[in-house]
Scaffold this active site. Structure first.
Site, PDB file in Angstrom:
ATOM      1  N   TYR A  56       0.786  -1.312  -0.075  1.00 16.43           N
ATOM      2  CA  TYR A  56       0.033   0.082  -0.077  1.00 16.43           C
ATOM      3  C   TYR A  56       1.056   1.378  -0.151  1.00 16.43           C
ATOM      4  CZ  TYR A  56      -3.572  -3.464   1.636  1.00 16.43           C
ATOM      5  OH  TYR A  56      -4.328  -4.392   1.492  1.00 16.43           O
ATOM      6  N   HIS A 141       0.126 -12.315   1.335  1.00 13.63           N
ATOM      7  CA  HIS A 141      -0.638 -11.406   0.614  1.00 13.63           C
ATOM      8  C   HIS A 141      -0.910 -11.848  -0.935  1.00 13.63           C
ATOM      9  CE1 HIS A 141      -1.280  -6.732  -0.008  1.00 13.63           C
ATOM     10  NE2 HIS A 141      -2.406  -7.312  -0.270  1.00 13.63           N
TER      11      HIS A 141
END
Length: 329
Positions: A56, A141
């Site tokens: 992010y 992830h």
């Protein structure tokens, strides 16, 4: 706000969790002061579970979240981050990172790495960015295209770190239910983070993942309850899974909105509360880029929703037959 144990880990997470992708300038810039204010607002409404990732904003989300939480007692909040993408510094700036969805300078490149060494390096770098000595939860992830390595190398590394007490809980986070079902059945994860596949518009996780999780005592954290926007504000041109929503889904979302509003319920409230009808669901992860958005999410979680509405959605075929519904008022 109510808290629930994540699997059998001992880690407690609040019903509403804060997803910090926007702190990494997801799609558009967020100022430093605004980023701090949204975390403050999340804290003020009772949220104590905060989720981030190196992906992010090339680490910006982790840095901002760590700075915003630094003045809070460490034992009062839970942080999850993720492994699988290492950030490698670039020798020179190469434009921006918008191709990956983040309005930040392209100072690093992402390297997929689900090796045991990659897990250790990723966590070490995340702790430095977060300014923390420990992280409570670590997810693998998006291992969609790296499933074999994630299961054979990264997962055992996380299991070892959990056994050593370095992390409190481990799991995997993905946008699909099938591979997460494999993690639930074939490993000893505490939780899985599922984005967009158990919502008012998509109950893909219902036949396999959620029953498997309930059977094995694995918690499911639900992300994407608004399917990236369509269930927050259904209209032509709204986004669904980060792209323009197909007309048939817009029509269905508008039907859901009409049904909810006929019972005096904002669609946002129904969308946010819906996942909690299933006993495997432990928390709902909501992204926000402003204090007003996170305060609204907290209000929607508390908004009364009658059992009559849920039954009507089932009867009218707007929910898959057999879908468990929240208790309502």
């Amino acid at each position: 706000m109510r808290s629930t144990e994540l699997g059998r880990s001992g880690v407690q997470v609040t019903d509403l969790a804060f997803g910090a992708a926007a702190l990494g300038n997801l799609f558009a810039p967020v100022g430093d002061e605004e980023a701090a204010a949204v975390v403050d607002a999340a804290w003020s409404v009772g949220i104590r579970y905060f989720d981030t990732a190196p992906h992010y904003g090339l680490g910006l989300s982790e840095r901002r979240l760590g700075e915003a939480l630094a003045r809070r007692p460490r034992g009062d909040f839970v942080v999850s981050t993720k492994v699988g993408r290492l950030l490698e510094p670039l020798s020179e700036l190469r434009g921006d990172d918008l191709a990956q969805g983040f309005a930040v300078p392209a100072t690093h490149r992402r390297i997929w790495d689900f090796s045991a060494d990659g897990v250790l390096r990723s966590i070490e770098a995340s702790l430095e960015r977060l300014g923390l000595d420990t992280v409570d939860i670590v997810y693998l992830h998006d291992p969609d295209d790296h499933l074999d390595q994630a299961l054979s190398k990264a997962y055992p590394a996380l299991e070892k770190l959990r056994a050593e007490g370095v992390v409190g809980a481990i799991g995997a986070g993905m946008n699909q239910a099938r591979a997460l079902t494999r993690f639930v059945r074939d490993t000893d994860v505490d939780a899985v983070l599922l984005a967009g596949r158990y919502t008012l518009l998509d109950q893909t996780a219902l036949p396999d993942l959620l029953p498997a999780a309930a059977e094995r005592g694995v918690s499911v954290v639900i992300g994407g309850v608004f399917n990236s926007g369509l269930l927050a504000d259904p209209r032509p041109g709204a986004t669904y899974d980060y792209t323009s929503a197909p007309a048939e889904l817009v029509e269905r979302a508008l039907e859901l909105k009409a049904a909810a509003e006929s019972h005096g319920v904002p669609l946002r409230a129904a969308a946010l509360q819906f996942p909690f009808g299933h006993p495997a669901v432990g928390s709902a992860l909501v992204g926000a880029r402003s204090a007003a958005e996170i305060r609204d999410a907290a209000a929607m979680l508390d908004h009364p929703v009658s059992r009559t509405l849920w039954r009507e959605l089932l009867t009218d075929g707007l929910l898959t037959a057999g879908t468990p519904i929240p208790h309502g008022d």
